[in-house]
Design a protein around this motif. Sequence first.
Motif, short mmCIF file in Angstrom:
data_model
loop_
_atom_site.label_atom_id
_atom_site.label_comp_id
_atom_site.label_asym_id
_atom_site.label_seq_id
_atom_site.Cartn_x
_atom_site.Cartn_y
_atom_site.Cartn_z
N ASP A 31 -5.81 -6.40 -3.12
CA ASP A 31 -5.62 -6.96 -4.33
C ASP A 31 -5.41 -6.92 -5.52
O ASP A 31 -4.30 -6.62 -6.05
CB ASP A 31 -6.98 -8.21 -4.49
CG ASP A 31 -7.41 -9.14 -3.10
OD1 ASP A 31 -6.45 -9.03 -3.19
OD2 ASP A 31 -8.05 -8.64 -3.55
N LYS A 34 -2.01 -5.29 -4.91
CA LYS A 34 -1.02 -5.88 -5.30
C LYS A 34 -0.32 -6.74 -6.80
O LYS A 34 0.69 -7.08 -6.65
CB LYS A 34 -1.09 -7.51 -4.10
CG LYS A 34 -1.45 -6.92 -2.89
CD LYS A 34 -1.86 -8.35 -1.79
CE LYS A 34 -1.94 -7.97 -0.72
NZ LYS A 34 -2.08 -9.59 0.02
N TYR A 114 -1.66 1.70 -0.31
CA TYR A 114 -1.20 0.15 0.27
C TYR A 114 -0.29 0.11 0.53
O TYR A 114 0.28 -0.13 1.72
CB TYR A 114 -1.10 -0.62 -0.63
CG TYR A 114 -0.62 -1.72 -0.76
CD1 TYR A 114 -1.53 -2.96 0.19
CD2 TYR A 114 0.41 -2.73 -0.83
CE1 TYR A 114 -0.90 -4.26 0.43
CE2 TYR A 114 0.94 -3.57 -0.95
CZ TYR A 114 0.79 -4.53 -0.46
OH TYR A 114 0.98 -5.46 0.51
#
Length: 121
Positions: A31, A34, A114
Motif C-alpha cells: 500500500d 502504491k 514492489y
Amino acid sequence: MKQISRMIATASIAALACTGFSTAALALDVDAAKDLVEQNNCKQCHALRKDKDGPSFMKTAEKYKGKPNAVDEIVKHLTSGKKVKLADGSEENHKIVKTMPPNDMAQIKNLAEYVLSIQPK
C-alpha cells in the motif's frame, strides 16, 4: 546431555528456518509503495504489466530477476535522474522519486521491492 543436544538442534533448525524468509519480502508494504507511485505520477510512463513510454514494472522485475543487486540498481535509477530513452526514441531525465520526509531511503527501497514483486498474471 541428550536433552541439551536436542535443544541445540531444535534451536538450530528454527534459526535455519527463519533465514529462509527474506527480510525484504517480509517488510514489503504494498500500500505504501502504491501510494508513492501515485504521489510521483509514475503511471504516466509505467504500468504494472504493459509498456508505456517506459517499461512496465513486470518487465523491470523480469530484467532484474535473480540479480543480487536488483534493489540497489532500481533505487539508483529512482534517485539519480539519469537519462532514459522513451518508447518514441526521445530521451529525458527520469524524475527523481520524492518522499515525505525527503529522501527517505526506506520508502524508496520499498518501492523498488514492489516493482520487483510484479509477476505475470
